[in-house]
Design a protein around this motif. Structure first.
Motif, PDB file in Angstrom:
ATOM      1  N   LEU A  40       0.826  -1.200   0.000  1.00 25.56           N
ATOM      2  CA  LEU A  40       0.000   0.000   0.000  1.00 25.56           C
ATOM      3  C   LEU A  40       0.861   1.251   0.000  1.00 25.56           C
ATOM      4  O   LEU A  40       2.017   1.226   0.429  1.00 25.56           O
ATOM      5  CB  LEU A  40      -0.913   0.002   1.224  1.00 25.56           C
ATOM      6  CG  LEU A  40      -1.899  -1.166   1.311  1.00 25.56           C
ATOM      7  CD1 LEU A  40      -2.607  -1.157   2.656  1.00 25.56           C
ATOM      8  CD2 LEU A  40      -2.903  -1.121   0.167  1.00 25.56           C
ATOM      9  N   SER A  41       0.288   2.348  -0.471  1.00 27.67           N
ATOM     10  CA  SER A  41       1.012   3.614  -0.541  1.00 27.67           C
ATOM     11  C   SER A  41       0.339   4.642   0.347  1.00 27.67           C
ATOM     12  O   SER A  41      -0.851   4.926   0.199  1.00 27.67           O
ATOM     13  CB  SER A  41       1.036   4.122  -1.988  1.00 27.67           C
ATOM     14  OG  SER A  41       1.742   5.332  -2.089  1.00 27.67           O
ATOM     15  N   PHE A  42       1.100   5.169   1.298  1.00 30.46           N
ATOM     16  CA  PHE A  42       0.612   6.242   2.158  1.00 30.46           C
ATOM     17  C   PHE A  42       1.447   7.491   1.904  1.00 30.46           C
ATOM     18  O   PHE A  42       2.662   7.416   1.739  1.00 30.46           O
ATOM     19  CB  PHE A  42       0.705   5.856   3.630  1.00 30.46           C
ATOM     20  CG  PHE A  42      -0.182   4.705   4.013  1.00 30.46           C
ATOM     21  CD1 PHE A  42      -1.567   4.830   3.968  1.00 30.46           C
ATOM     22  CD2 PHE A  42       0.353   3.493   4.408  1.00 30.46           C
ATOM     23  CE1 PHE A  42      -2.396   3.770   4.318  1.00 30.46           C
ATOM     24  CE2 PHE A  42      -0.464   2.426   4.763  1.00 30.46           C
ATOM     25  CZ  PHE A  42      -1.844   2.572   4.714  1.00 30.46           C
ATOM     26  N   GLY A  43       0.798   8.631   1.884  1.00 29.62           N
ATOM     27  CA  GLY A  43       1.500   9.884   1.626  1.00 29.62           C
ATOM     28  C   GLY A  43       1.815  10.654   2.886  1.00 29.62           C
ATOM     29  O   GLY A  43       2.060  11.857   2.827  1.00 29.62           O
ATOM     30  N   ALA A  61      -1.291   6.319  -4.656  1.00 24.36           N
ATOM     31  CA  ALA A  61      -2.384   5.344  -4.688  1.00 24.36           C
ATOM     32  C   ALA A  61      -3.045   5.256  -6.057  1.00 24.36           C
ATOM     33  O   ALA A  61      -3.605   4.218  -6.415  1.00 24.36           O
ATOM     34  CB  ALA A  61      -3.423   5.706  -3.630  1.00 24.36           C
ATOM     35  N   ASP A  62      -2.981   6.340  -6.829  1.00 23.88           N
ATOM     36  CA  ASP A  62      -3.622   6.349  -8.148  1.00 23.88           C
ATOM     37  C   ASP A  62      -2.680   5.928  -9.268  1.00 23.88           C
ATOM     38  O   ASP A  62      -2.979   6.127 -10.450  1.00 23.88           O
ATOM     39  CB  ASP A  62      -4.201   7.736  -8.446  1.00 23.88           C
ATOM     40  CG  ASP A  62      -3.137   8.831  -8.471  1.00 23.88           C
ATOM     41  OD1 ASP A  62      -1.954   8.540  -8.188  1.00 23.88           O
ATOM     42  OD2 ASP A  62      -3.495   9.987  -8.772  1.00 23.88           O
ATOM     43  N   TYR A 122      -8.922   5.702  -3.646  1.00 26.06           N
ATOM     44  CA  TYR A 122      -8.250   6.190  -2.442  1.00 26.06           C
ATOM     45  C   TYR A 122      -7.222   7.249  -2.810  1.00 26.06           C
ATOM     46  O   TYR A 122      -6.426   7.067  -3.730  1.00 26.06           O
ATOM     47  CB  TYR A 122      -7.565   5.025  -1.734  1.00 26.06           C
ATOM     48  CG  TYR A 122      -6.892   5.387  -0.432  1.00 26.06           C
ATOM     49  CD1 TYR A 122      -7.641   5.631   0.715  1.00 26.06           C
ATOM     50  CD2 TYR A 122      -5.503   5.474  -0.346  1.00 26.06           C
ATOM     51  CE1 TYR A 122      -7.030   5.952   1.920  1.00 26.06           C
ATOM     52  CE2 TYR A 122      -4.878   5.792   0.856  1.00 26.06           C
ATOM     53  CZ  TYR A 122      -5.654   6.029   1.984  1.00 26.06           C
ATOM     54  OH  TYR A 122      -5.043   6.353   3.173  1.00 26.06           O
ATOM     55  N   ASN A 123      -7.235   8.355  -2.077  1.00 24.66           N
ATOM     56  CA  ASN A 123      -6.282   9.442  -2.290  1.00 24.66           C
ATOM     57  C   ASN A 123      -5.323   9.479  -1.113  1.00 24.66           C
ATOM     58  O   ASN A 123      -5.701   9.847  -0.004  1.00 24.66           O
ATOM     59  CB  ASN A 123      -7.021  10.776  -2.421  1.00 24.66           C
ATOM     60  CG  ASN A 123      -6.083  11.935  -2.712  1.00 24.66           C
ATOM     61  OD1 ASN A 123      -4.861  11.787  -2.711  1.00 24.66           O
ATOM     62  ND2 ASN A 123      -6.647  13.103  -2.967  1.00 24.66           N
ATOM     63  N   ASP A 124      -4.073   9.094  -1.341  1.00 17.75           N
ATOM     64  CA  ASP A 124      -3.121   9.017  -0.235  1.00 17.75           C
ATOM     65  C   ASP A 124      -2.568  10.378   0.169  1.00 17.75           C
ATOM     66  O   ASP A 124      -1.805  10.480   1.132  1.00 17.75           O
ATOM     67  CB  ASP A 124      -1.971   8.063  -0.572  1.00 17.75           C
ATOM     68  CG  ASP A 124      -1.184   8.475  -1.806  1.00 17.75           C
ATOM     69  OD1 ASP A 124      -1.652   9.365  -2.534  1.00 17.75           O
ATOM     70  OD2 ASP A 124      -0.107   7.897  -2.044  1.00 17.75           O
ATOM     71  N   ASN A 125      -2.939  11.432  -0.541  1.00 17.68           N
ATOM     72  CA  ASN A 125      -2.480  12.773  -0.178  1.00 17.68           C
ATOM     73  C   ASN A 125      -3.567  13.586   0.520  1.00 17.68           C
ATOM     74  O   ASN A 125      -3.408  14.784   0.733  1.00 17.68           O
ATOM     75  CB  ASN A 125      -2.013  13.532  -1.426  1.00 17.68           C
ATOM     76  CG  ASN A 125      -0.613  13.110  -1.844  1.00 17.68           C
ATOM     77  OD1 ASN A 125       0.195  12.731  -1.010  1.00 17.68           O
ATOM     78  ND2 ASN A 125      -0.339  13.160  -3.129  1.00 17.68           N
ATOM     79  N   ALA A 126      -4.673  12.957   0.858  1.00 20.21           N
ATOM     80  CA  ALA A 126      -5.789  13.662   1.482  1.00 20.21           C
ATOM     81  C   ALA A 126      -6.147  12.986   2.798  1.00 20.21           C
ATOM     82  O   ALA A 126      -5.370  12.216   3.357  1.00 20.21           O
ATOM     83  CB  ALA A 126      -6.985  13.695   0.527  1.00 20.21           C
ATOM     84  N   THR A 127      -7.324  13.279   3.277  1.00 20.30           N
ATOM     85  CA  THR A 127      -7.788  12.699   4.538  1.00 20.30           C
ATOM     86  C   THR A 127      -8.733  11.531   4.298  1.00 20.30           C
ATOM     87  O   THR A 127      -9.533  11.188   5.167  1.00 20.30           O
ATOM     88  CB  THR A 127      -8.492  13.774   5.383  1.00 20.30           C
ATOM     89  OG1 THR A 127      -9.572  14.341   4.621  1.00 20.30           O
ATOM     90  CG2 THR A 127      -7.521  14.873   5.783  1.00 20.30           C
ATOM     91  N   ASP A 128      -8.637  10.928   3.113  1.00 19.85           N
ATOM     92  CA  ASP A 128      -9.488   9.782   2.814  1.00 19.85           C
ATOM     93  C   ASP A 128      -9.292   8.686   3.855  1.00 19.85           C
ATOM     94  O   ASP A 128      -8.180   8.452   4.342  1.00 19.85           O
ATOM     95  CB  ASP A 128      -9.159   9.210   1.430  1.00 19.85           C
ATOM     96  CG  ASP A 128      -9.677  10.076   0.294  1.00 19.85           C
ATOM     97  OD1 ASP A 128     -10.175  11.177   0.577  1.00 19.85           O
ATOM     98  OD2 ASP A 128      -9.571   9.646  -0.868  1.00 19.85           O
ATOM     99  N   LEU A 129     -10.380   8.010   4.181  1.00 19.88           N
ATOM    100  CA  LEU A 129     -10.299   6.867   5.086  1.00 19.88           C
ATOM    101  C   LEU A 129     -10.059   5.596   4.280  1.00 19.88           C
ATOM    102  O   LEU A 129     -10.562   5.454   3.173  1.00 19.88           O
ATOM    103  CB  LEU A 129     -11.603   6.748   5.882  1.00 19.88           C
ATOM    104  CG  LEU A 129     -11.964   7.947   6.766  1.00 19.88           C
ATOM    105  CD1 LEU A 129     -13.284   7.687   7.486  1.00 19.88           C
ATOM    106  CD2 LEU A 129     -10.865   8.256   7.761  1.00 19.88           C
ATOM    107  N   PRO A 130      -9.265   4.676   4.835  1.00 23.38           N
ATOM    108  CA  PRO A 130      -8.661   4.735   6.163  1.00 23.38           C
ATOM    109  C   PRO A 130      -7.299   5.430   6.161  1.00 23.38           C
ATOM    110  O   PRO A 130      -6.567   5.381   5.179  1.00 23.38           O
ATOM    111  CB  PRO A 130      -8.500   3.264   6.523  1.00 23.38           C
ATOM    112  CG  PRO A 130      -8.238   2.602   5.204  1.00 23.38           C
ATOM    113  CD  PRO A 130      -9.078   3.358   4.199  1.00 23.38           C
ATOM    114  N   GLN A 131      -6.968   6.038   7.287  1.00 24.73           N
ATOM    115  CA  GLN A 131      -5.641   6.572   7.526  1.00 24.73           C
ATOM    116  C   GLN A 131      -4.789   5.477   8.179  1.00 24.73           C
ATOM    117  O   GLN A 131      -5.319   4.548   8.800  1.00 24.73           O
ATOM    118  CB  GLN A 131      -5.723   7.793   8.436  1.00 24.73           C
ATOM    119  CG  GLN A 131      -6.374   9.006   7.771  1.00 24.73           C
ATOM    120  CD  GLN A 131      -5.537   9.545   6.622  1.00 24.73           C
ATOM    121  OE1 GLN A 131      -4.403   9.969   6.814  1.00 24.73           O
ATOM    122  NE2 GLN A 131      -6.094   9.512   5.412  1.00 24.73           N
ATOM    123  N   PRO A 132      -3.463   5.548   8.045  1.00 24.69           N
ATOM    124  CA  PRO A 132      -2.622   4.449   8.556  1.00 24.69           C
ATOM    125  C   PRO A 132      -2.770   4.188  10.050  1.00 24.69           C
ATOM    126  O   PRO A 132      -2.609   3.052  10.496  1.00 24.69           O
ATOM    127  CB  PRO A 132      -1.200   4.890   8.195  1.00 24.69           C
ATOM    128  CG  PRO A 132      -1.291   6.334   7.845  1.00 24.69           C
ATOM    129  CD  PRO A 132      -2.666   6.565   7.333  1.00 24.69           C
TER     130      PRO A 132
END
Length: 220
Positions: A40-43, A61-62, A122-132
């Motif tokens: 997975l990719s988290f920003g 993520a995109d 899922y947008n890893d640069n925003a506050t999209d859920l879930p967060q890590p």
């Protein structure tokens, strides 16, 4: 390394970087692809949490080059009085497979049907859920995750070895265990891995760990 991971090796822990056969520790940098799918990719993540930033190596993520498609999430709400909400985060193909299997196995604990649940980009640069910090379990070399809305495991941003924050009391543990076991059984495997429906260890449930955490927290 690509492929070769087996069904019995699918389960990780709450740590990002878990679920890699024969490898322990935080982070996913330069670890190869034992299950073919990318982690997975988290920003997010700086300082002691810098290991969470996997987007520099695997793209955001995109990233359309990601095996299985871009990262997506799906939510699953308990039909219990507390309305616990869990989420699955994975590539699009995996998320779609898991939606079907989760509703087949856990429908008695859910408020909606598989037809009403769709993968959400899922947008890893925003506050999209879930967060890590909401993740309660990683699978398949940290390429799949299960999260709990409202959970805030700040330990992931602290020094390595900091104990995870116990899961809150009052959540639907029946649904949690069903989701955990279903994801472990149904998560797609590719290459040298065993059949998608191969047996998995029956001692991998989160419930016993959660109860221990609650017990210890009650006496701290």
């Amino acid at each position: 390394m690509e492929g070769g991971g087996t069904r019995a090796q699918v389960f990780g822990t709450q740590t990002f970087g878990s679920g890699y056969p024969g490898i322990s520790g935080r982070g996913v940098a330069n670890r190869g692809f034992p299950f073919y799918f990318w982690p997975l990719s988290f920003g997010v993540g700086t300082g002691t949490g810098a290991y969470l930033r996997s987007d520099t190596e695997y793209g955001h993520a995109d990233n359309t080059s990601r095996p299985g498609g871009v990262m997506t999430s799906a939510s699953f709400q308990s039909n219990s009085t507390n309305g616990t909400v869990f989420r699955v985060l994975a590539d699009t193909t995996t998320t779609q497979y898991l939606i079907t299997d989760i509703f087949a196995n856990c429908s008695g604990s859910l408020v909606s049907s598989a037809g009403a649940t769709m993968p959400i980009a899922y947008n890893d640069n925003a506050t999209d859920l879930p967060q890590p910090e909401q993740i309660v379990q990683y699978y398949r070399a940290s390429s799949v995750a299960l999260s709990l809305d409202g959970y805030n495991n700040i330990a992931i941003f602290l020094a390595d070895g900091a104990p995870d924050i116990p899961l809150p009391s009052g959540i639907d543990t029946t649904l949690l265990d069903c989701l955990n076991q279903t994801i472990g059984l149904a998560t797609p495997l590719i290459g040298g891995a065993t059949s998608q429906w191969a047996a998995i260890p029956n001692n991998m449930g989160l419930l016993s760990l959660m109860l221990l955490g609650w017990f210890l927290a009650a006496f701290v």
